[in-house]
Structures are given as C-alpha cells and as structure tokens.
Design a protein around this motif. Structure first.
Motif: not given
Length: 75
Positions: A37-56
């Motif tokens: 569960g902790d790993s899934a949460e960390r992966i989810s946060r990393a995916v969100d951060e990657l999406e925010r970084s990739a948009a610009p």
C-alpha cells in the motif's frame, strides 16, 4: 494407557506449532500488505509529479514544432 496419552500430547503440540506458525504468517501478510500500500501511494505520487512536469515540456515541444515546421504538418 501411556501410548494414547503420548499420542494426544503429540497431537496437541502439533496443533500448537501450527497455530503459532499461522499467527506468524498472518503478521507477515499484514506487514507485506502495508508495504504494498505504501509503495502504491509513492508510485501514484510519482506519476502525478511526472504528469505535472511533462505538461509544460509537451507544450514547449508543440510550440517548437509549429515554429520550425515539423514533419507532421501538411504543406
């Protein structure tokens, strides 16, 4: 009378050992589930951060393609 009591004692000890092992397995499964569960949460946060970084970057890439005439544009 000795052998039936001896067998009963061995059976009780066997069940006690299995009960202890079952408790240990249950504890490890709970710990493993928490780690997953902790790993899934960390992966989810990393995916969100990657999406925010990739948009610009994607927006800038599109602007560069339009400015210099990308290969995908029709003439």
């Amino acid at each position: 009378m000795f052998w039936p009591m001896f067998q009963l004692t061995l059976a009780f000890c066997g069940v006690a050992v299995l009960a202890v092992l079952a408790v240990l397995v249950g504890v490890e499964v709970r710990r493993f589930a928490r780690a997953v569960g902790d790993s899934a949460e960390r992966i989810s946060r990393a995916v969100d951060e990657l999406e925010r970084s990739a948009a610009p970057l994607a927006a800038r890439g599109g602007a560069v393609r339009r400015a210099y005439g990308g290969a995908d544009e029709e003439e």
